[in-house]
Design an enzyme around this catalytic site. Sequence first.
Site, mmCIF file in Angstrom:
data_model
loop_
_atom_site.group_PDB
_atom_site.id
_atom_site.type_symbol
_atom_site.label_atom_id
_atom_site.label_comp_id
_atom_site.label_asym_id
_atom_site.label_seq_id
_atom_site.Cartn_x
_atom_site.Cartn_y
_atom_site.Cartn_z
ATOM 1 N N CYS A 37 0.814 -1.226 0.000
ATOM 2 C CA CYS A 37 0.000 0.000 0.000
ATOM 3 C C CYS A 37 0.845 1.273 0.000
ATOM 4 O O CYS A 37 0.337 2.357 -0.263
ATOM 5 C CB CYS A 37 -0.952 0.013 1.188
ATOM 6 S SG CYS A 37 -2.066 -1.395 1.187
ATOM 7 N N ASN B 128 -10.181 -0.215 -0.556
ATOM 8 C CA ASN B 128 -8.727 -0.134 -0.435
ATOM 9 C C ASN B 128 -8.089 -0.678 -1.711
ATOM 10 O O ASN B 128 -8.137 -1.879 -1.957
ATOM 11 C CB ASN B 128 -8.275 -0.944 0.785
ATOM 12 C CG ASN B 128 -6.768 -0.890 1.016
ATOM 13 O OD1 ASN B 128 -6.012 -0.442 0.162
ATOM 14 N ND2 ASN B 128 -6.337 -1.356 2.172
ATOM 15 N N HIS C 106 -3.475 7.272 2.375
ATOM 16 C CA HIS C 106 -3.844 5.967 1.817
ATOM 17 C C HIS C 106 -5.246 5.618 2.322
ATOM 18 O O HIS C 106 -5.533 5.710 3.514
ATOM 19 C CB HIS C 106 -2.829 4.918 2.263
ATOM 20 C CG HIS C 106 -3.272 3.518 2.010
ATOM 21 N ND1 HIS C 106 -3.774 3.103 0.795
ATOM 22 C CD2 HIS C 106 -3.311 2.419 2.830
ATOM 23 C CE1 HIS C 106 -4.093 1.826 0.877
ATOM 24 N NE2 HIS C 106 -3.828 1.388 2.098
HETATM 25 N N1 ACO Z 1 -18.722 -9.006 8.182
HETATM 26 C C1 ACO Z 1 -19.206 -9.324 9.391
HETATM 27 N N2 ACO Z 1 -18.419 -9.706 10.411
HETATM 28 C C2 ACO Z 1 -17.091 -9.747 10.199
HETATM 29 C C3 ACO Z 1 -16.526 -9.424 8.962
HETATM 30 C C4 ACO Z 1 -17.397 -9.046 7.931
HETATM 31 N N3 ACO Z 1 -16.936 -8.713 6.695
HETATM 32 N N4 ACO Z 1 -15.193 -9.555 9.056
HETATM 33 C C5 ACO Z 1 -14.934 -9.965 10.319
HETATM 34 N N5 ACO Z 1 -16.065 -10.081 10.997
HETATM 35 C C6 ACO Z 1 -16.268 -10.498 12.371
HETATM 36 C C7 ACO Z 1 -15.114 -11.289 12.913
HETATM 37 O O1 ACO Z 1 -15.201 -12.644 12.502
HETATM 38 C C8 ACO Z 1 -15.327 -11.143 14.407
HETATM 39 O O2 ACO Z 1 -16.306 -12.066 14.803
HETATM 40 P P1 ACO Z 1 -16.140 -12.873 16.181
HETATM 41 O O3 ACO Z 1 -16.098 -11.818 17.249
HETATM 42 O O4 ACO Z 1 -17.324 -13.740 16.193
HETATM 43 O O5 ACO Z 1 -14.829 -13.614 16.048
HETATM 44 C C9 ACO Z 1 -15.961 -9.761 14.533
HETATM 45 O O6 ACO Z 1 -16.353 -9.374 13.209
HETATM 46 C C10 ACO Z 1 -15.051 -8.710 15.094
HETATM 47 O O7 ACO Z 1 -13.796 -8.841 14.529
HETATM 48 P P2 ACO Z 1 -12.686 -7.844 14.937
HETATM 49 O O8 ACO Z 1 -11.395 -8.323 14.376
HETATM 50 O O9 ACO Z 1 -12.783 -7.545 16.387
HETATM 51 O O10 ACO Z 1 -13.180 -6.550 14.163
HETATM 52 P P3 ACO Z 1 -12.465 -5.175 14.171
HETATM 53 O O11 ACO Z 1 -13.296 -4.195 14.888
HETATM 54 O O12 ACO Z 1 -11.029 -5.270 14.542
HETATM 55 O O13 ACO Z 1 -12.524 -4.801 12.626
HETATM 56 C C11 ACO Z 1 -11.170 -4.797 10.665
HETATM 57 C C12 ACO Z 1 -11.922 -5.649 11.676
HETATM 58 C C13 ACO Z 1 -12.145 -3.908 9.924
HETATM 59 C C14 ACO Z 1 -10.481 -5.721 9.650
HETATM 60 C C15 ACO Z 1 -10.112 -3.966 11.434
HETATM 61 O O14 ACO Z 1 -9.290 -4.781 12.197
HETATM 62 C C16 ACO Z 1 -9.303 -3.137 10.532
HETATM 63 O O15 ACO Z 1 -9.773 -2.154 9.993
HETATM 64 N N6 ACO Z 1 -8.004 -3.489 10.348
HETATM 65 C C17 ACO Z 1 -7.191 -2.851 9.396
HETATM 66 C C18 ACO Z 1 -7.168 -3.749 8.234
HETATM 67 C C19 ACO Z 1 -7.014 -3.045 6.928
HETATM 68 O O16 ACO Z 1 -7.565 -2.017 6.634
HETATM 69 N N7 ACO Z 1 -6.203 -3.679 6.101
HETATM 70 C C20 ACO Z 1 -5.999 -3.217 4.804
HETATM 71 C C21 ACO Z 1 -4.694 -3.615 4.298
HETATM 72 S S1 ACO Z 1 -3.395 -2.820 5.127
HETATM 73 C C22 ACO Z 1 -3.480 -1.228 4.767
HETATM 74 O O17 ACO Z 1 -3.976 -0.831 3.765
HETATM 75 C C23 ACO Z 1 -2.904 -0.278 5.764
#
Ligand code: ACO
Length: 319
Positions: free
Chosen positions: A114, A276, A246
């Site tokens: 990214c 993204n 980004h």
């Molecule tokens: N729909 C519904 N539920 C979901 C989904 C979805 N698409 N994806 C995950 N869940 C569930 C998980 O399974 C979990 O369920 P559980 O509690 O039963 O196990 C629940 O949601 C909560 O998961 P968390 O990991 O606590 O969710 P969080 O609030 O951390 O959000 C997210 C997850 C959005 C991925 C967050 O961690 C995030 O934004 N991380 C950054 C990731 C990112 O943007 N990466 C891009 C590439 S890197 C970059 O560009 C910088």
Amino acid sequence: MTIRSRIAGLGGYLPETVRSNDDMAKIVETSDEWIVDRTGIRQRHFADEKTMTSDLAIHAAQNALKAAGLTGADIDVIVLGSVTPDRTFPATAAYVQAAIGMTGGCAFDLSAACSGFLYALKTADNMVRLGQAKNALVIGVETLSKITDFTDRNTCVLFGDGAGAAVLQAHEGEDGVIDTLIRSDGRHAPDLYATGGPSFNHEVGYITMNGREVFRHASVNMADISAEVLAKNGYTVDDVDWFVPHQANIRIMDAVAKRLGMPAEKVLTTVDKHANTSAASIPLALADGVERGLLKKGQLILSPAMGAGFTWGASLIRL
Ligand code: ACO
């Protein structure tokens, strides 16, 4: 007088197919509400089977060249950032070079996920500053849909395909790329990676990530390197006209802006419509901002990024 790279033209390109959050909810167990709340994403563009990364890059390059009033023959170097090349080799930049009618100079890819556009910008800008190139084409492009596991709801709702390009032109003046800082810390490679690779298992693999760890580092690293590039060049947050980070997800962008003290009204957002797009996200957002009449000549733009590696960086540009 110092030689700088002015931004002579910007161009973006998105593949035609648009998938809404409701469309994603037909593939995996998710909902529009969950995706919007956690990421700010409402839709994403996907390339079809036959459309390759180079196809998107060529469109964006042609749009940027048109905006700059130049042709491929004027370009001395192409630096293309991508983690989704057409093939393992040659470089995707080679296909772009041939397609735009550039027969001299050099064209190559680099891989910084990214942060790919900022790494490419830094590389091309250095060549311009050293007098090694007069006109440079910097491209960020991805077809992330080709390395997305559409059975994994943790990742498949986050990404989209697209391309963005900038033409840098050597000039003597105060506007242009003021400074770009880039950093990496390979100890975090296991937090965000593709499950395959030519040397690892002969496969392309799929995106896999530790979402929370990515979130934590992205929020801190993008804010801190933004503060560093401002201070190094004698600017403050007040001097910035537009913050174009980004476009990973809205919660990361909000956290970065908050840590930096950047007012929300200065944050340019495209993650809602592009999702993204990794290396493409900053140049796509810049091109989008110019097209919408938000970004104007003379304005100060601050763009940080963070990606797999981990890699991160920030660029300060006077348009
Ligand atoms: N729909 C519904 N539920 C979901 C989904 C979805 N698409 N994806 C995950 N869940 C569930 C998980 O399974 C979990 O369920 P559980 O509690 O039963 O196990 C629940 O949601 C909560 O998961 P968390 O990991 O606590 O969710 P969080 O609030 O951390 O959000 C997210 C997850 C959005 C991925 C967050 O961690 C995030 O934004 N991380 C950054 C990731 C990112 O943007 N990466 C891009 C590439 S890197 C970059 O560009 C910088």
